[in-house]
Scaffold this active site. Structure first.
Site, PDB file in Angstrom:
ATOM      1  N   TYR A  16      65.485 -17.735  -7.054  1.00  0.00           N
ATOM      2  CA  TYR A  16      64.540 -16.440  -6.773  1.00  0.00           C
ATOM      3  C   TYR A  16      64.901 -15.947  -5.350  1.00  0.00           C
ATOM      4  O   TYR A  16      63.997 -15.296  -4.493  1.00  0.00           O
ATOM      5  CB  TYR A  16      62.908 -16.914  -6.690  1.00  0.00           C
ATOM      6  CG  TYR A  16      62.652 -17.728  -7.873  1.00  0.00           C
ATOM      7  CD1 TYR A  16      62.601 -17.252  -9.167  1.00  0.00           C
ATOM      8  CD2 TYR A  16      62.103 -19.228  -7.702  1.00  0.00           C
ATOM      9  CE1 TYR A  16      62.150 -18.224 -10.271  1.00  0.00           C
ATOM     10  CE2 TYR A  16      61.947 -20.017  -8.751  1.00  0.00           C
ATOM     11  CZ  TYR A  16      61.977 -19.572  -9.939  1.00  0.00           C
ATOM     12  OH  TYR A  16      61.627 -20.270 -10.838  1.00  0.00           O
ATOM     13  N   TYR A 144      51.951 -20.640 -15.686  1.00  0.00           N
ATOM     14  CA  TYR A 144      53.613 -20.702 -15.339  1.00  0.00           C
ATOM     15  C   TYR A 144      54.211 -21.848 -16.376  1.00  0.00           C
ATOM     16  O   TYR A 144      53.669 -22.836 -16.029  1.00  0.00           O
ATOM     17  CB  TYR A 144      53.957 -20.942 -13.896  1.00  0.00           C
ATOM     18  CG  TYR A 144      55.231 -21.079 -13.677  1.00  0.00           C
ATOM     19  CD1 TYR A 144      56.187 -19.840 -13.551  1.00  0.00           C
ATOM     20  CD2 TYR A 144      55.878 -22.138 -13.700  1.00  0.00           C
ATOM     21  CE1 TYR A 144      57.517 -19.907 -13.616  1.00  0.00           C
ATOM     22  CE2 TYR A 144      57.454 -22.309 -13.608  1.00  0.00           C
ATOM     23  CZ  TYR A 144      58.249 -21.175 -13.604  1.00  0.00           C
ATOM     24  OH  TYR A 144      59.482 -21.015 -13.444  1.00  0.00           O
ATOM     25  N   ASP A 245      51.676 -28.482 -21.489  1.00  0.00           N
ATOM     26  CA  ASP A 245      52.848 -28.256 -20.661  1.00  0.00           C
ATOM     27  C   ASP A 245      52.573 -29.386 -19.426  1.00  0.00           C
ATOM     28  O   ASP A 245      51.650 -28.805 -18.297  1.00  0.00           O
ATOM     29  CB  ASP A 245      52.982 -26.682 -20.037  1.00  0.00           C
ATOM     30  CG  ASP A 245      54.157 -26.798 -19.042  1.00  0.00           C
ATOM     31  OD1 ASP A 245      54.726 -27.920 -18.756  1.00  0.00           O
ATOM     32  OD2 ASP A 245      54.733 -25.692 -18.767  1.00  0.00           O
ATOM     33  N   LYS A 274      60.721 -32.637 -15.010  1.00  0.00           N
ATOM     34  CA  LYS A 274      60.592 -33.026 -13.547  1.00  0.00           C
ATOM     35  C   LYS A 274      60.861 -34.406 -13.146  1.00  0.00           C
ATOM     36  O   LYS A 274      61.737 -34.917 -13.213  1.00  0.00           O
ATOM     37  CB  LYS A 274      59.516 -32.377 -13.001  1.00  0.00           C
ATOM     38  CG  LYS A 274      59.526 -30.947 -12.824  1.00  0.00           C
ATOM     39  CD  LYS A 274      58.604 -30.244 -12.175  1.00  0.00           C
ATOM     40  CE  LYS A 274      58.544 -28.605 -12.048  1.00  0.00           C
ATOM     41  NZ  LYS A 274      59.267 -28.134 -11.288  1.00  0.00           N
TER      42      LYS A 274
HETATM   43  N1  PMP Z   1      56.384 -25.468 -16.729  1.00  0.00           N
HETATM   44  C1  PMP Z   1      55.808 -26.093 -15.598  1.00  0.00           C
HETATM   45  C2  PMP Z   1      54.387 -26.103 -15.545  1.00  0.00           C
HETATM   46  C3  PMP Z   1      56.624 -25.846 -14.664  1.00  0.00           C
HETATM   47  O1  PMP Z   1      56.015 -26.157 -13.138  1.00  0.00           O
HETATM   48  C4  PMP Z   1      57.961 -25.821 -14.458  1.00  0.00           C
HETATM   49  C5  PMP Z   1      58.995 -25.768 -13.344  1.00  0.00           C
HETATM   50  N2  PMP Z   1      58.682 -25.254 -12.221  1.00  0.00           N
HETATM   51  C6  PMP Z   1      58.500 -25.522 -15.838  1.00  0.00           C
HETATM   52  C7  PMP Z   1      57.734 -25.225 -16.909  1.00  0.00           C
HETATM   53  C8  PMP Z   1      59.937 -25.054 -16.003  1.00  0.00           C
HETATM   54  O2  PMP Z   1      60.812 -25.986 -15.755  1.00  0.00           O
HETATM   55  P1  PMP Z   1      62.521 -26.133 -15.367  1.00  0.00           P
HETATM   56  O3  PMP Z   1      62.334 -25.427 -13.841  1.00  0.00           O
HETATM   57  O4  PMP Z   1      62.874 -27.660 -15.256  1.00  0.00           O
HETATM   58  O5  PMP Z   1      63.006 -25.027 -16.311  1.00  0.00           O
END
Ligand code: PMP
Length: 422
Positions: A16, A144, A245, A274
Site C-alpha cells: 500500500y 475487509y 472470514d 495468517k
Molecule cells: N481477510 C481478512 C479478515 C484479513 O484481515 C486479511 C488480511 N489482512 C485477508 C482476508 C487477506 O489475507 P492475505 O493478506 O493473506 O491475502
C-alpha cells in the site's frame, strides 16, 4: 551485509505505498521471540505479530525444526494427482479444531485467495443446486476481506482502500456495519437491515460473508455475538450460505479459538490464514461442510474450479501442523486472557486523552481509535525510538502481539502507545 535501501526505495513496492514517495522502511536483520532486531542492532518489541500471524513469536525452535525436517524431504511438489503427509496431517489437525460441521478443506496460498475460493464455492454450490440466479453476496460496511478482485468486491465499497475500483467490481449488497458493540447490551434493531434485505432479495443471494466479531482493517471494531447468532439463523431461514472470514480472528486471537465460538455458531464456509502457519510461510485454507462440498461436486464442472501451483506446499503445511499442535497444547487460552487483562489495565489511562476517541480491548487486541488520522511515518519513527514495533493506520493505533509476549515486553508496548497518543 546491510540492505541496499536506495535500491529498495527505487525498485521495490511495499504494501500500500507509492513508488514516488514511499514511506520509510526499517531493515530487519533477524527476529527472535517477540523481538525484531534491526540491522543497526536496535531491538524492537513486536506489537504486530507480523499482521496477526506470528502468534508463537519468531525463530521458534519447534517451528524451525518442522521446516528444516520437511526441507530435507521435499520443499514442494504439485498437488494435482499427488498427496503428501504434511497436507493430510495438517488437515486432520485443522478439522479437529474447527466447528464440527466443517469437514472439507481447500488449501489456498494466501488469505485473499481463501476468500476467492469461498466465494467460488458459494457460487458453484447454488449453480449445482439449480438456483443459478443466486449470484450476489451480502457483506458488511467496514468489512475487509483481501486485495484480489472478488475479495475487494466484498470490502467496504466507499470507505476502504479499494474504493477507486468500486465501479469495476461485481456489485454486491452491503449492510451497515453492525451498530452493536461487543460489550454493550444488544439492540435487536441492528438486525433490521439484514432482515429486510434477505426478505426482499434472498432469491438472488448466494451467501453472507463477514469477519466474525472483529472487523479488522475496516476499523478494528468489535461487535456483539448476538449479531452473529441472529445472522446465522436468518441465513438458514432464507437459504443463504454463511461465510466466516476468520483469517485475522482464527486461532485464539479474540479469546476463543475461532471468533464464531463467541456466538456458538458454525459457518457453512470458513476462511483461515495468517496464524495458520505461525507466521512462517504463506498458507491459508477454505473449509466447508459436507453439504456444500457435495453440492459443488455435483455441479456441471464436476469439482471445485481452483488449483494454485503452490497448493498445499509441504513446507508451509509442515510448519502449520507444528503451529497448530502448539496451539492445541492450549497455552493460548491463558496467554490471551493474560494479555487481555494487561491491555485493559494499562491502556485504560488513554480514555482521558484528548486525541483518543475510544480505547478497545478484546482478547490479544488493544486499540486506540484516534479523533484524527495518524501520521504513519512520524508515529512509526517515534515507536522505533521507544524500542517497539507498532504499525498504525488511518485513525488507529493498535497492537496484536505474539501470544508468547512477556508481561514486561507488553508493558513496553502499552507504555509506547500511551506516550505516542498523549
Ligand atoms: N481477510 C481478512 C479478515 C484479513 O484481515 C486479511 C488480511 N489482512 C485477508 C482476508 C487477506 O489475507 P492475505 O493478506 O493473506 O491475502
Amino acid at each position: 551485509m546491510s540492505t541496499d535501501l536506495a535500491f529498495d526505495r527505487q525498485h521495490i513496492w511495499h504494501p500500500y505505498t507509492s513508488m514516488l514517495n514511499p514511506l520509510p522502511v526499517y531493515p530487519v536483520a533477524a527476529a527472535e521471540g517477540c523481538t525484531l532486531i534491526l540491522e543497526d542492532g536496535r531491538r524492537l518489541i513486536d506489537g504486530t505479530a507480523s499482521w496477526w500471524s506470528a502468534v508463537h513469536g519468531y525463530n521458534h525452535p519447534v517451528l524451525n525444526a518442522a521446516v528444516t525436517e520437511q526441507l530435507a524431504k521435499m520443499a514442494h511438489v504439485m498437488f494435482g494427482g499427488i498427496t503428501h503427509a504434511p497436507a493430510v496431517q495438517l488437515c486432520q489437525q485443522l478439522l479437529s479444531m474447527v466447528p464440527a460441521p466443517l469437514s472439507k478443506v481447500f488449501l489456498a496460498d494466501s488469505g485473499s485467495i481463501a476468500v476467492e475460493v469461498a466465494i467460488k464455492m458459494a457460487l458453484q454450490y447454488w449453480q449445482a443446486s439449480d438456483t443459478p440466479q443466486k449470484t450476489k453476496l451480502i457483506s458488511l460496511r467496514k468489512g475487509y476481506h483481501g486485495d484480489t478482485f472478488a475479495a475487494m468486491a466484498v470490502c467496504d465499497p466507499t470507505d476502504s482502500m479499494h474504493s477507486m475500483f468500486s465501479e469495476l467490481l461485481p456489485q454486491h449488497f452491503f449492510l451497515p456495519a453492525p451498530a452493536c458493540p461487543f460489550d454493550q447490551p444488544f439492540s435487536a434493531e441492528c438486525m433490521a437491515p439484514l432482515e429486510a434485505l434477505l426478505a426482499a432479495e434472498h432469491q438472488h443471494i448466494a451467501a453472507l460473508i463477514l469477519e466474525p466479531i472483529v472487523q479488522g482493517y475496516g476499523g478494528m471494531r468489535f461487535y456483539h455475538p448476538e449479531y452473529l447468532r441472529r445472522a446465522r439463523a436468518l441465513c438458514n431461514q432464507y437459504k443463504v450460505l454463511f461465510i466466516a472470514d476468520e483469517i485475522a480472528t482464527g486461532f485464539g486471537r479474540t479469546g476463543k479459538l475461532f471468533a464464531c465460538e463467541h456466538a456458538d455458531i458454525a459457518p457453512d464456509i470458513m476462511c483461515v490464514g495468517k496464524a495458520l502457519s505461525g507466521g512462517y510461510l504463506t498458507l491459508a485454507a477454505t473449509l466447508c461442510t459436507d453439504e456444500v462440498a457435495r453440492g459443488i461436486s455435483q455441479s456441471a464442472a464436476g469439482g471445485l474450479m481452483h488449483g494454485p501451483t503452490f497448493m498445499a506446499n509441504p513446507l508451509a503445511c509442515a510448519v502449520a501442523l507444528a503451529s497448530l499442535k502448539l496451539i492445541a497444547q492450549n497455552h493460548w487460552q491463558q496467554q490471551v486472557a493474560a494479555i487481555a487483562q494487561q491491555l485493559s489495565t494499562e491502556l485504560a489511562a488513554a480514555k482521558h486523552f484528548a486525541k483518543v476517541k475510544e480505547v478497545r480491548v478484546l482478547g490479544a487486541i488493544g486499540v486506540f481509535e484516534m479523533h484524527q488520522p495518524v501520521d504513519v511515518a512520524l508515529l512509526q519513527a517515534q515507536f522505533v525510538e521507544l524500542g517497539v514495533w507498532i504499525r498504525p493506520f488511518n485513525h488507529l493505533i493498535y497492537v496484536m502481539p505474539p501470544f508468547t509476549i512477556t508481561t514486561h515486553e507488553l508493558s513496553k508496548l502499552t507504555a509506547a502507545m500511551l506516550t505516542v497518543a498523549a
